[in-house]
Motif scaffolding. Structure first.
Motif, short mmCIF file in Angstrom:
data_model
loop_
_atom_site.label_atom_id
_atom_site.label_comp_id
_atom_site.label_asym_id
_atom_site.label_seq_id
_atom_site.Cartn_x
_atom_site.Cartn_y
_atom_site.Cartn_z
N ALA A 87 0.46 3.93 4.42
CA ALA A 87 1.88 3.57 4.22
C ALA A 87 2.34 4.13 2.88
N ASP A 88 1.70 5.23 2.46
CA ASP A 88 1.99 5.76 1.12
C ASP A 88 3.37 6.38 1.00
N ILE A 89 3.97 6.81 2.12
CA ILE A 89 5.32 7.39 2.04
C ILE A 89 6.34 6.29 2.33
N GLU A 90 6.98 5.83 1.29
CA GLU A 90 8.02 4.79 1.37
C GLU A 90 7.59 3.58 2.19
N GLN A 91 6.33 3.25 2.19
CA GLN A 91 5.81 2.08 2.89
C GLN A 91 6.03 2.13 4.40
N SER A 92 6.25 3.33 4.95
CA SER A 92 6.34 3.47 6.41
C SER A 92 4.93 3.62 6.96
#
Lengths: 459, 202
Positions: free
Chosen positions: B180-185
């Protein structure tokens, strides 16, 4: 601050120039904090678990030398090569020598805050070694030329559009991409090729078991395992405080770690490395780098209990609105602010002041470190050692003079009240360093002394 | 003195003679997860992105694989590998002696698990079940076979069950690889398998 680098208030101010981003950063981290609460509340024994974890770690700190010797003996008999590094420089040299011995100039690395602390990538870069960080968030900040801003969520400060641009510049992907699924897929393809071709992989260590000589690495992505299981040589770097006594204690820590970090019940992978696989060489580096000094500081040694979950950052009202980079240290947030001054008090003198001392960090810490109390104690040590900022020291000196002299106190108070009533703009403006950090109160009409004299005469 | 001796000596100096070293505490437990083990395990694993398929025998698993993986496969080279001889009708066996890098084109790997944990949906695997340590990570999709009678309530029960078992490598695995490292997605399939199917043999 006597150093030339920017300090926390200056860096926080920069971060706050983009108000929309600050709000997003703040809310995202608070959302993770709420997920942590939800996960913690599913366990009625949560508080008992925190207490047990804290006591196990206290036992470790009291017997650290014995556990290290026990761990070393067991790891050696498991076929792991054990190294000891007194400081960051020695750690980096050991890693470099292993690479030279294996005639390798490329390496994959999974998340290890210790290697950030040791500035391993820069060191190896200077010696012509290409290091690829394989955790998605760490890869993104590596390509951007930045350090991670959070120990669990390395690129929490980046927007997806910026990540698309970074990939476009460094990986040659099409411009304008911002879909997280697509971006993660592109990174997967790019890194997979590296996993398949690199002969040396470095990982961090979450826990090392004295009783068995094994070590545990936790990831959600599986990147530590992809690296380690495909490489001929596995190097694991750990701080000496990562030891726990027995295998069964993992039950306590693995139940706490991810629930505290992200609200997950456990990470996707909790890998237990006990022996190298057939034909593989496994190195483990035990790193001190100031930890034995920290252990001797009675007021601060408890901070060595930290299991790096990041809960104190997610809950901190200062961290959430100032960003990890404002702490200018490998480990940011409240825990970083009590660990960093041990390594270099002069350089990190500003960090213990980057807190409201609200105590939320101590309340969520899974190993019950008294973080906010240590922040308060560091302030005293730093001021006594003469490392506090000149403005802070000067104003404290003025306050000391005023408070110790009755007449100056009385006269100064009346001048101050009148001044703030007549010229509020001269006090509540951005040139006043005190106002920049706080709301100014409305000045009262009269001092308590005046009120008391008046009301005693006319009851 | 070596760094080892210096570090140990420095730690020794921090020891206090005026107090006893802190004892190890009792490990706290609760009976929160003791009931409905199969349901709890299935719900939690589904919650972390796994898919639970209840089966009664090996034939059920073979049929599921035929339907789900074989028929939707576009590529004729669709490769399924397993460490379980019972599944040799639908999957390749006998690859554990070859290089783990040769698993790079495996679409699906099917392996067995020792036991599952109700509180977090994890399964415990050791090297002897994997064929290669890399196998459950390098494949595009993963399936794990677990007997429903082998589910323990918590991680404390899990480590009690592991005891002083000998293994070179072991792991708790809960669901597919994720980030979820990209904007918590939340994205499934960061580096390891994109899906994880658990065949629960009831």
């Amino acid at each position: 601050m006597n150093t030339k680098t920017l300090d926390h208030p200056e860096l926080a101010e920069r971060f706050n120039r983009d108000e929309e981003r600050v709000d997003w950063h703040d809310q995202t981290l608070w959302w993770i904090r709420q997920k942590r609460d939800k996960a913690a509340h599913t366990l009625p024994e949560w508080e008992a678990l925190r207490e047990a974890a804290s006591r196990i770690k206290l036992n470790v700190l009291d017997n650290l030398d014995e556990y290290l010797v026990q761990f070393e003996a067991n790891a050696l008999s498991n076929g792991i090569i054990v190294h000891w590094a007194a400081d960051a420089a020695e750690h980096n040299q050991i890693v470099h020598k292993i690479l030279i011995d294996n005639q390798v100039s490329q390496m994959v690395k999974s998340k290890s805050m210790l290697t950030e602390e040791c500035h391993l990538n820069e060191y190896l870069g200077h010696h012509g070694i290409d290091v690829v960080d394989t955790d998605l968030g760490e890869r993104i900040v590596q390509l951007a030329g930045e350090p991670p801003s959070h120990i669990v969520l390395p690129c929490i400060h980046k927007k997806k559009e910026e990540i698309g641009e970074i990939f476009h510049q460094h990986m040659g992907t099409p411009a304008g991409l911002s879909d997280p699924q697509m971006l993660a897929g592109l990174a997967r393809t790019d890194l997979r090729e590296r996993f398949l071709t690199r002969r040396v992989a470095l990982t961090g260590v979450n826990f090392a078991i004295a009783e068995t000589g094994e070590f545990v690495v936790c990831t959600n992505e599986g990147n530590a395992d992809m690296g380690a299981h495909l490489a001929d040589v596995h190097i694991a770097s750990m701080g000496i405080e990562k030891i726990i006594p027995q295998r069964k204690h993992l039950g306590v820590f693995l139940r706490l770690l991810t629930r505290s970090a992200t609200g997950q019940p456990i990470t996707a992978y909790s890998s237990h490395f006990k022996r190298p696989r057939a034909g593989q060489t496994m190195h483990l580096i035990l790193v001190d780098n100031g930890r034995s000094v920290h252990l001797g500081r009675e007021d601060f040694r408890n901070s060595l209990k930290c299991i790096r979950c990041g809960a104190c950052m997610n809950t901190c009202p200062v961290y959430r609105r100032s960003g990890g980079h404002s702490y200018h240290s490998a480990i940011s947030g409240p825990i970083g602010a009590i660990l960093a001054p041990n390594l270099d008090m002069k350089k990190h003198a500003d960090l213990p002041f980057a807190s409201t001392l609200c105590g939320s960090c101590s309340n969520v810490c899974p190993v019950k470190i008294d973080i906010h109390q240590q922040l308060y104690k560091w302030r005293q040590v730093i001021t006594q050692e003469g490392e506090a900022s000149a403005a802070k020291s000067a104003s404290m000196q003025v306050m000391s003079t005023v408070l110790s002299n009755h007449w100056i106190y009385k006269f100064g108070g009346s001048i101050g009240r009148k001044f703030m009533q007549w010229f509020p703009g001269l006090v509540s403006n951005k040139l006043n360093p005190w106002y920049k950090h706080r709301e100014m109160p409305t000045p009262p009409e009269q001092s308590f002394q005046e009120w008391y004299a008046q009301n005693r005469k006319n009851p | 003195m070596s760094s080892r001796d210096n570090i140990l000596a420095a730690i020794g100096k921090t020891k206090r003679n005026d107090r006893e070293p802190s004892p190890l505490p009792q490990i706290p437990t609760s009976d929160t997860f003791n009931d409905r083990l199969i349901e709890r395990f299935s719900e939690t694993l589904t919650g972390v992105g796994g898919q639970v398929v209840r089966v009664t025998d090996w034939l059920d698993i073979i049929q599921h694989i035929e339907q789900t993986y074989r028929q939707v496969s576009i590529s004729p080279a669709h490769r399924i590998v397993t460490t379980l001889p019972e599944l040799s009708a639908v999957a390749e066996v006998g690859w554990s002696g070859l290089s783990p890098h040769l698993l790079a084109d495996a679409d699906l790997a099917i392996i067995g698990a020792h036991f599952g944990v109700a509180e977090n949906g994890a399964v415990w695997l050791t090297e002897s079940l994997l064929g290669h340590r890399a196998a459950p990570f390098i494949c595009q999709h993963l399936a794990v076979v677990l007997n429903a009678s082998n589910i323990v309530p918590t991680m404390h029960d899990a480590y009690e069950r592991i005891g002083d078992a000998e293994y070179g490598f072991g792991l708790f695995m809960a669901g597919p690889s994720k980030s979820a490292d990209i904007e918590q997605s939340l994205v499934m399939g960061a580096h390891g398998p994109k899906t994880m199917t658990l065949f629960l043999m009831v």
